[in-house]
Scaffold this active site. Structure first.
Site, mmCIF file in Angstrom:
data_model
loop_
_atom_site.group_PDB
_atom_site.id
_atom_site.type_symbol
_atom_site.label_atom_id
_atom_site.label_comp_id
_atom_site.label_asym_id
_atom_site.label_seq_id
_atom_site.Cartn_x
_atom_site.Cartn_y
_atom_site.Cartn_z
ATOM 1 N N HIS A 8 -13.737 26.558 1.185
ATOM 2 C CA HIS A 8 -13.587 25.109 0.984
ATOM 3 C C HIS A 8 -12.284 24.558 1.568
ATOM 4 C CE1 HIS A 8 -11.238 25.969 -2.634
ATOM 5 N NE2 HIS A 8 -12.270 26.223 -3.388
ATOM 6 N N HIS A 22 -17.362 29.749 -15.308
ATOM 7 C CA HIS A 22 -16.929 28.685 -14.374
ATOM 8 C C HIS A 22 -18.122 28.340 -13.506
ATOM 9 C CE1 HIS A 22 -14.621 26.440 -11.531
ATOM 10 N NE2 HIS A 22 -14.373 27.408 -10.668
ATOM 11 N N GLU A 44 -18.139 26.521 -10.520
ATOM 12 C CA GLU A 44 -18.026 26.262 -9.084
ATOM 13 C C GLU A 44 -19.063 27.127 -8.359
ATOM 14 O OE1 GLU A 44 -14.059 26.407 -7.421
ATOM 15 O OE2 GLU A 44 -14.724 25.329 -5.630
ATOM 16 N N ASP A 98 -19.368 29.083 -5.956
ATOM 17 C CA ASP A 98 -19.219 30.494 -5.590
ATOM 18 C C ASP A 98 -19.513 31.413 -6.773
ATOM 19 O OD1 ASP A 98 -16.838 29.246 -6.515
ATOM 20 O OD2 ASP A 98 -15.625 30.924 -5.847
ATOM 21 N N HIS A 115 -9.397 26.641 -12.755
ATOM 22 C CA HIS A 115 -8.808 25.483 -12.128
ATOM 23 C C HIS A 115 -9.722 24.254 -12.175
ATOM 24 C CE1 HIS A 115 -11.059 25.761 -8.160
ATOM 25 N NE2 HIS A 115 -11.505 26.760 -8.869
ATOM 26 N N ASP A 124 -11.477 32.756 -12.119
ATOM 27 C CA ASP A 124 -10.596 32.587 -10.963
ATOM 28 C C ASP A 124 -9.150 33.027 -11.229
ATOM 29 O OD1 ASP A 124 -12.430 31.665 -9.077
ATOM 30 O OD2 ASP A 124 -12.185 29.572 -9.656
ATOM 31 N N TYR A 163 -3.615 33.093 -2.911
ATOM 32 C CA TYR A 163 -4.664 32.517 -3.759
ATOM 33 C C TYR A 163 -4.060 31.519 -4.745
ATOM 34 C CZ TYR A 163 -8.753 32.600 -6.882
ATOM 35 O OH TYR A 163 -9.835 32.263 -7.649
ATOM 36 N N HIS A 204 -12.549 37.134 -8.130
ATOM 37 C CA HIS A 204 -12.371 37.392 -6.692
ATOM 38 C C HIS A 204 -11.404 38.556 -6.505
ATOM 39 C CE1 HIS A 204 -14.357 33.662 -5.502
ATOM 40 N NE2 HIS A 204 -13.607 32.995 -6.345
HETATM 41 FE FE1 FEO Z 1 -13.297 27.936 -8.672
HETATM 42 FE FE2 FEO Z 1 -13.972 31.012 -7.391
HETATM 43 O O1 FEO Z 1 -14.330 29.264 -7.887
#
Ligand code: FEO
Length: 401
Positions: free
Chosen positions: A24, A78, A80, A82, A147, A166, A194, A227
């Site tokens: 992104h 979360h 998002e 991904d 986040h 995250d 990150y 991640h």
């Molecule tokens: Fe906020 Fe890894 O997505």
């Protein structure tokens, strides 16, 4: 597909994205992973899922642990994309499961995935809620703005494992699964990148979360982020937690990052002279020409240098476009407690340096008076640049000491 034991009956069953280079809007030169965790207890529980398209890789790993149809629970830390992009596909494969998420996540899932979500068995949980899986108990901790507003951490009490989505992540694709296997310095470099590009605006929230973890007395023997690699040694865990504490307080070593671009080499000449001045004072300096650098690397530099200078030529009475792009990124990341300054050259009319100076002041940073010269800097101008660099270095050494 190999699964990997994080700890006890908690398994990494995520997917590796070796090829993603733009996450992104910023660069991920080392790719990333989307981590999901399976807890093999009386209630088989999947914590988080993966990006759309990576579901088959995740389920291949899940299959090595259990029958897909036997999954009972899905925790959504979360939403998002991904982490949530494969949920609908997953439910098609495994059948209905009971899902647990924050209130904001439940709202957001409906907005992201429409009316199909009405068929999902969504159960809202809040900080302090617990869910027994049999041997293990999940404890939920809302983590708003870490986040996204929906973000949540899940703590597996008996295993002393934190699954913070995250939080504590890194964009790093590797066939190794643990920080100690990759090497701590290499992983911390990716963790810093990150944090700088994702979590920098949320220092206050990071501080509150670290305090809450302390108040709750959570013992943490392993961390499984969403991640990158997992943290399992006490040394690695304390290193990344201490780094989050320092980053969220905007602490940084006394060094200067110069981030610039140049049109006809005048701003570049100024940059070299400023760099000379800084190093003459014994202060470390890092230089990034924006048109040849990753945007993510410049944000990381703002995180881990106590001062940053922004050099821009003037184009059409305004900022040079790539410098403007950097400023837009940094403005969103809202750095605090940094010494900053604008400099550069102009031709027939100025404007670029004035704009950057104004933007830096708008961020509430400690801003040094700008320095700019017309056309090609003279020997005297370059001497002034060196003195500017020495002045910045002296301030950096004195600042915060
Ligand atoms: Fe906020 Fe890894 O997505």
């Amino acid at each position: 597909m190999e699964r990997c034991r994080l700890k006890d009956d908690i398994w990494w069953v995520g997917a590796i994205d070796w090829n993603v280079r733009d996450f992104h809007g910023y660069e991920t030169p080392r790719g990333t992973t989307y981590n999901a965790y399976l807890i093999t207890d009386e209630k088989l529980t999947l914590v988080d899922t993966v990006r759309e398209g990576f579901g088959p890789e995740m389920l291949a790993r899940v299959k090595s642990c259990c029958d897909l149809k036997s999954i009972d629970y899905l925790v959504v830390n979360h939403i998002e994309m991904d982490h949530s992009g494969s949920i609908a596909w997953l439910l098609d494969q495994v059948g209905p499961v009971k899902m647990f998420c924050s209130k904001r996540a439940a709202e957001g899932l409906r907005q992201l995935y429409g009316s199909q979500v009405d068929q999902w068995d969504l159960n809202v949980v809040s900080t302090g809620d617990e869910l027994s899986l049999g041997t293990y108990t999940l404890s939920f901790i809302e983590a708003p703005m870490l986040h996204w507003p929906d973000s949540m951490f899940t703590y597996v009490k008996e295993a002393k494992v934190l699954l913070p989505n995250d939080g504590f992540g890194q964009h790093l694709a590797t066939s190794k699964r643990f920080a100690d296997e990759v090497g701590l310095e290499e992983v911390m470099e990716r963790a810093s990148d990150y944090y700088g590009n994702i979590l920098m605006p949320f220092g206050n929230q990071v501080q509150k979360m670290l305090q809450r973890i302390g108040e709750l007395g959570l013992e943490i023997e392993a961390i499984g982020p969403s991640h990158g690699v997992m943290w399992r040694t006490s040394g690695d865990i304390s290193r990344v937690v201490q780094a989050y504490d320092a980053w969220s307080r905007f602490e940084a070593p006394p060094r200067v990052a110069i981030i610039f671009d140049t049109m006809w080499h005048s701003t570049e000449k100024m940059t070299r002279a400023i760099e000379d001045g800084i190093t003459q004072e014994g202060v470390e300096c890092s230089v990034f020409q924006i048109s040849r650098s990753a945007l993510a690397a410049t944000a990381q530099a703002v995180l881990d240098h106590r001062a940053f200078l922004v050099g821009t030529p003037t184009l059409n009475n305004g900022v040079y476009p790539k410098v403007g792009g950097f400023m837009a990124h940094i403005k969103g990341l809202r750095p605090k407690a940094r010494l900053a300054g604008a400099y550069g050259s102009y031709g027939w009319g100025g404007g670029g340096v004035k704009w950057v100076d104004s933007e830096l002041r708008g961020l509430g940073l400690d801003v040094i008076d700008p320095l700019e010269f017309k056309f090609v800097p003279t020997e005297d101008d370059l001497a002034a640049c060196e003195e500017y660099g020495r002045d910045v270095a002296r301030r950096v050494k004195a600042w915060g000491s």
